[in-house]
Design a protein around this motif. Structure first.
Motif, PDB file in Angstrom:
ATOM      1  N   PRO A  32     -17.474  -8.820  -2.613  1.00 19.14           N
ATOM      2  CA  PRO A  32     -16.017  -8.711  -2.539  1.00 19.14           C
ATOM      3  C   PRO A  32     -15.313  -9.712  -1.723  1.00 19.14           C
ATOM      4  O   PRO A  32     -15.950 -10.357  -0.852  1.00 19.14           O
ATOM      5  N   GLN A  33     -13.943 -10.022  -1.737  1.00 15.35           N
ATOM      6  CA  GLN A  33     -13.357 -11.109  -1.023  1.00 15.35           C
ATOM      7  C   GLN A  33     -13.220 -10.651   0.336  1.00 15.35           C
ATOM      8  O   GLN A  33     -13.276 -11.570   1.172  1.00 15.35           O
ATOM      9  N   GLN A  34     -13.484  -9.492   0.713  1.00 13.67           N
ATOM     10  CA  GLN A  34     -13.225  -9.218   2.194  1.00 13.67           C
ATOM     11  C   GLN A  34     -14.652  -9.584   2.862  1.00 13.67           C
ATOM     12  O   GLN A  34     -14.404  -9.705   4.168  1.00 13.67           O
ATOM     13  N   VAL A  35     -15.723  -9.430   2.233  1.00 11.96           N
ATOM     14  CA  VAL A  35     -17.022 -10.007   2.919  1.00 11.96           C
ATOM     15  C   VAL A  35     -17.804 -10.932   2.249  1.00 11.96           C
ATOM     16  O   VAL A  35     -18.696 -11.209   2.619  1.00 11.96           O
ATOM     17  N   ILE A  36     -17.026 -11.691   1.697  1.00 12.74           N
ATOM     18  CA  ILE A  36     -17.722 -12.805   0.956  1.00 12.74           C
ATOM     19  C   ILE A  36     -18.200 -13.911   2.079  1.00 12.74           C
ATOM     20  O   ILE A  36     -19.329 -14.567   1.824  1.00 12.74           O
ATOM     21  N   ALA A  37     -17.271 -13.956   3.178  1.00 13.73           N
ATOM     22  CA  ALA A  37     -17.919 -15.064   4.281  1.00 13.73           C
ATOM     23  C   ALA A  37     -19.144 -14.442   4.854  1.00 13.73           C
ATOM     24  O   ALA A  37     -20.134 -15.455   4.983  1.00 13.73           O
ATOM     25  N   ALA A  38     -19.370 -13.317   5.122  1.00 14.62           N
ATOM     26  CA  ALA A  38     -20.522 -12.770   5.633  1.00 14.62           C
ATOM     27  C   ALA A  38     -21.704 -12.737   4.717  1.00 14.62           C
ATOM     28  O   ALA A  38     -22.918 -13.317   5.255  1.00 14.62           O
ATOM     29  N   PHE A  39     -21.532 -12.638   3.597  1.00 11.93           N
ATOM     30  CA  PHE A  39     -22.666 -12.692   2.514  1.00 11.93           C
ATOM     31  C   PHE A  39     -23.065 -14.283   2.333  1.00 11.93           C
ATOM     32  O   PHE A  39     -24.235 -14.828   2.262  1.00 11.93           O
TER      33      PHE A  39
END
Length: 378
Positions: A252-259
């Motif tokens: 999801p866009q909200q956690v894509i940076a963490a992934f």
């Protein structure tokens, strides 16, 4: 009866057309078009039997017959090379026809449904095209995805994560069962989309997020296609699934940076593991070679020491045998050999024995520093 031949002209089949089985001279279920000239000839003969006095008083009957003939002739239809025709009689399916000129009773008795069975249809799940093309003629793949549809694309994985999956289904009408497509499913496009979304959610729900993002992407497509085909066959929908294409698989866009950070860390872990493996592959053979060399040197030293010990033991045994035969001589020889070994490399000063009448000190001769003279050269 008007069909009776008052002048003895009654035909054998009690039919005004002169042939059994109806106006075509054949069974009505064959679907073969009649011969127009033969049809007109038989129609004229029938009119003559109905109106023996000629056509002067039978204008209405002629008009009715011509109307009936025109109605029957309107049952001819053409099926395109990419189509299959479905014949209906009073709304009931009676069979299918292939490409070419075909015949069915015209309406309101009969009807024909034409289905484009070779055209490919596309159903998108998880996004909307900004400018969709005509239905069934869109390209199977598109480099640009339209607006997102998160209510379709967000799916729960087996390890309780959320994946944003956008995919496309390419399908067509099953040429072997077009009647199922026409009569068993009210809205095939909506049905295919619902089945595709359900099948993808089931497969994603049995997988882990990391495998979906990396290694399992190529396994999801055939699994989803097989599951969709099974469900659609159970529905008797007459739909043939040709391909399932995963266009986008992301967190999801909200956690894509963490992934992405996790993915980078995993790549670093794999890289460091590969480097460590390469270092081990280089160092371990060197260490094994050094160990083998040390073992070989130790083995050689052991053989040397053992051989020397055995030689000394053999020499001792030989000396001991000689000593038993001549103890005095052997003792004297051992003394001389020992003194030779001890005094051989030392500087020596010879003194005369005063008890024997000699001088207390013999003339000193520096033997080590003496160099003989040979022909004027040292």
């Amino acid at each position: 009866m008007p069909w009776s031949d008052q002048g003895g002209g009654r035909n054998q089949n009690n039919s005004p057309w002169g042939q059994p089985g109806g106006p075509w001279g054949q069974g009505s279920g064959g679907g073969q078009p009649p011969d127009l000239e033969e049809l007109l000839r038989r129609s004229q003969e029938g009119l003559k039997q109905v109106l023996p006095g000629g056509f002067g008083g039978g204008g209405a009957a002629i008009l009715v017959l011509l109307t009936l003939l025109a109605w029957l002739l309107s049952g001819f239809y053409t099926v395109g090379p990419n189509e299959i025709g479905l014949n209906l009689i009073f709304g009931k399916y009676r069979g299918k026809t292939q490409a070419g000129l075909n015949y069915n009773l015209p309406g309101p008795v009969g009807a024909v449904i034409k289905l484009a069975v070779t055209d490919r249809n596309v159903t998108d799940v998880g996004f909307r095209e900004e400018a969709p093309a005509a239905e069934g003629r869109r390209r199977p793949q598109s480099p640009h995805l339209g607006p997102d549809a998160p209510e379709e694309s967000l799916m729960l994985t087996g390890d309780e994560n959320i994946a944003d999956i956008k995919f496309r289904v390419v399908w067509q009408i099953d040429p072997a069962r077009p009647e199922d497509y026409a009569f068993n499913v009210a809205n095939p496009h909506t049905t295919v989309k619902a089945v595709a979304e359900s099948a993808m959610r089931e497969i994603v729900g049995q997988s882990q997020i990391q495998k979906i993002l990396t290694a399992d992407r190529k396994l999801i497509e055939p699994a989803c296609q097989a599951l969709m085909q099974k469900v659609l066959n159970d529905y008797h929908s007459g739909v043939l699934v040709l391909q399932v294409l995963l266009l986008s698989v992301d967190p999801p866009q909200q956690v894509i940076a963490a992934f992405r950070d996790v993915t980078a860390a995993q790549q670093d872990l794999q890289r460091l593991g590969n480097e460590a493996e390469a270092y081990a592959n280089r160092v371990v053979p060197e260490a094994r070679g050094s160990a083998a060399r040390i073992l070989q040197e130790a083995e050689a030293y052991r053989e040397q020491i053992v051989a020397e010990a055995r030689g000394q033991a053999s020499r001792f045994d030989q000396i001991y045998a000689e000593y038993k035969n001549a103890p005095a001589i052997t003792r004297q020889r051992l003394y001389i050999e020992t003194m030779e070994r001890v005094l051989g490399g030392a500087e020596k000063v010879i003194l005369d024995d005063p008890a024997k009448g000699g001088a207390s000190v013999a003339p000193f001769v520096p033997l080590p520093s003496f160099t003989p003279f040979h022909g004027g050269q040292k």
